[in-house]
Scaffold this active site. Structure first.
Site, PDB file in Angstrom:
ATOM      1  CB  SER A  59      -8.136   3.482   2.986  1.00  0.00           C
ATOM      2  OG  SER A  59      -7.123   2.914   3.779  1.00  0.00           O
ATOM      3  CE  LYS A  81      -3.924   1.884   2.775  1.00  0.00           C
ATOM      4  NZ  LYS A  81      -4.859   1.574   3.932  1.00  0.00           N
ATOM      5  CB  SER A 103      -8.088   0.459   5.973  1.00  0.00           C
ATOM      6  OG  SER A 103      -8.845   1.658   5.848  1.00  0.00           O
TER       7      SER A 103
HETATM    8  N1  GLN Z   1     -13.344   3.558   6.732  1.00  0.00           N
HETATM    9  C1  GLN Z   1     -12.078   3.891   7.711  1.00  0.00           C
HETATM   10  C2  GLN Z   1     -11.846   5.433   7.431  1.00  0.00           C
HETATM   11  O1  GLN Z   1     -12.552   5.810   6.613  1.00  0.00           O
HETATM   12  C3  GLN Z   1     -11.115   3.039   7.875  1.00  0.00           C
HETATM   13  C4  GLN Z   1      -9.932   3.722   7.479  1.00  0.00           C
HETATM   14  C5  GLN Z   1      -8.489   2.884   7.853  1.00  0.00           C
HETATM   15  O2  GLN Z   1      -8.569   1.734   8.422  1.00  0.00           O
HETATM   16  N2  GLN Z   1      -7.306   3.351   7.511  1.00  0.00           N
HETATM   17  O3  GLN Z   1     -11.403   6.272   8.447  1.00  0.00           O
END
Ligand code: GLN
Length: 488
Positions: free
Chosen positions: A153, A78, A177
């Site tokens: 994400s 990532k 995420s």
């Molecule tokens: N959906 C969560 C957010 O938007 C997850 C983000 C993450 O785990 N980086 O904050």
């Protein structure tokens, strides 16, 4: 060699027997990237030269008789993990040309183990999101249905592993995420305990819940990757000094006698009807394996999304303050004074969701409001942690759906931040409590003639990754979901 079909464990055997070389596996992945990534937009950068050079080194080590779980295995990271000499953008314009001067500890550990970095995967800008639509470099598509999001994400990582662009990918999970994209793409996604894996070189979103972990095509593969990236790191004071176990050993012990907790009240209106029915059927098949299903309550879990969306914006508003156009990130040349210089750089560099969260967080931390919002949220976070502690007096692990529905259409929720935040309904609790959690394939629903996957989440007590992986492996064994690949 159809790299797309193999798990790490299978490729491992072929490499060790000399039936295939690391260079061949790497070339196979590069070919698939070349053929498919125009459609998927999973990769932000492909380092063909670097990958082939690393593959040659791995082949040399293999020829010398060296063996190792990930020696010669190609992967993507990532693009929020720093990679020395390669661009690291966090999918933000503000870091468009940023080249990291050092690598994240997880990247270094993989390099030492002989894994081959193919390139960097797309994400929601700075990991803010659940769909990868917040990337400054375009949305990633879901290989199960190109008109849908891969989740987020870590959406680029998930899409890439599902479509066979690599054997595994690293993601990060601050509030779901890794787990949610795993669920949308029929993968295994492991969020380790907070402190299990070093955060050094992970561009911080929310420092108190950020974790790095693998997206893979099997539970065994997740165990293999964890075994390499876990462990104390002098460069991350929050990493814990605990022995790294052999996570892939004894995965087949089954779940006889295991007590699995289920929160019935969480299977409410928001949950897709078919997924709910399938969840209940899954409980029956798990019981047939000898596990006990026990109803539990997590009374404060209903506050985990609101608490998460006060605490994480607060932390990230402070973490993102460093991107001011000086030192790192983009730099707009013409400005009349310092304030307009900041405004230019941050105004052009950050996308709308990052700005929304910076404003939310700055508000929640500001004098006069911090007590009402940030401190209150921290107090409720303690209650959420206590809920889990109490539950784990009664049960060994907890089982939930990963997401309330399968992958949604690109654009469907993009103008509705609240709907997007509610994606995290089953996910933010474990993040706030620092607990290890995993998403495993749970089945498929059919929509518009396409099979769309969804996942189940297991949560274990702090640092109990071994128990978590064993449980997930037992579930994986009683169905064939993880063996299915998208056919696009
Ligand atoms: N959906 C969560 C957010 O938007 C997850 C983000 C993450 O785990 N980086 O904050």
């Amino acid at each position: 060699m159809d790299a797309q079909m193999l798990t790490i464990a299978q490729a491992r055997q072929e490499l060790d027997k000399g039936n295939v070389s690391a260079v061949e596996l790497t070339r196979a992945c590069l070919r698939i990237i070349e053929a498919l990534d125009d459609k998927l937009n999973a990769c932000l950068l492909v380092d063909t030269e670097g990958a082939l050079a690393a593959a040659e080194k791995a082949d040399e080590r293999l020829r010398q008789g060296e063996r190792g779980a990930l020696l010669g295995i190609p992967y993507l990271a990532k693009d929020i993990l720093m990679t020395k000499g390669l661009k690291t953008t966090a999918a933000s314009k503000i870091l468009e040309n940023y080249i990291a001067p050092f690598s994240a500890t997880v990247i270094e550990r993989l390099e030492k183990a002989g894994a081959i970095l193919l390139g960097k995967a797309n994400l929601d800008e700075f990991a803010h999101g659940s769909s990868t639509e917040n990337s400054a470099y375009g949305v990633t598509k879901n290989p199960w249905d190109l008109s849908r999001v891969p989740g987020g994400s870590s959406g680029g990582s998930a899409s890439a592993v599902a479509a066979g662009l690599c054997f595994f990918a690293l993601g990060t999970d601050t509030g779901g995420s890794i787990r949610q994209p795993a669920s949308f793409c029929n993968l295994v996604g492991l969020k380790p305990s907070y402190g299990r894996v070093s955060r050094f070189g992970l561009l911080s979103m929310a420092s108190s819940t950020d974790t790095a972990g693998p997206l893979t095509r099997s539970v065994e593969d997740a165990a293999l990757v964890l075994g390499v990236i876990a462990g104390k790191d002098e460069l991350d004071a929050t990493s814990l000094n605990l022995p790294v176990e052999d996570y892939a050993k004894d995965l087949n012990q089954g779940i006889k006698g295991l007590r699995i907790g289920v929160v019935r009240s969480d299977l409410n209106d928001g949950l897709d009807k078919e997924i709910k029915e399938s969840f209940e059927k899954s409980l029956i098949s798990i019981q047939k394996e000898g596990a006990e299903i026990i109803d539990i309550e997590l009374p404060y879990s209903k506050y985990s999304v609101p608490v998460y969306y006060v605490i994480t914006p607060s932390e990230l508003s402070s973490n993102l303050a460093r991107f001011d156009g000086i030192g790192w990130g983009m730099s707009v040349e013409e400005s009349h004074n310092l304030l307009s210089f900041y405004k230019e750089n941050r105004g052009h560099g950050f996308g709308p969701e990052a700005k929304r969260r910076i404003m939310l967080g700055t508000f929640a931390l500001s004098a006069g409001y911090a007590d009402a919002y940030y401190k209150k949220a921290q107090a409720v976070r303690e209650l959420i942690k206590l809920d889990f502690e109490n539950a784990f007096k009664q049960v060994d692990v907890i089982l939930t759906p990963t997401a309330p529905h399968p992958a949604f259409k690109i654009g469907a929720q993009v103008n509705d931040p609240l709907a997007m935040y509610l994606e995290d309904i089953y996910l933010s609790g474990a993040s706030l409590a620092g607990l290890p959690a995993i998403s495993v394939p749970g089945g498929f629903v059919s929509e518009e003639g396409k099979d769309l996957p969804y996942g189940w989440q297991f949560i274990a007590p702090m640092m109990q990754e071994k128990l978590l992986l064993k449980t997930a492996a037992a579930w994986e064994k009683i169905n064939n979901y993880s063996k299915r690949r998208p056919s696009f």
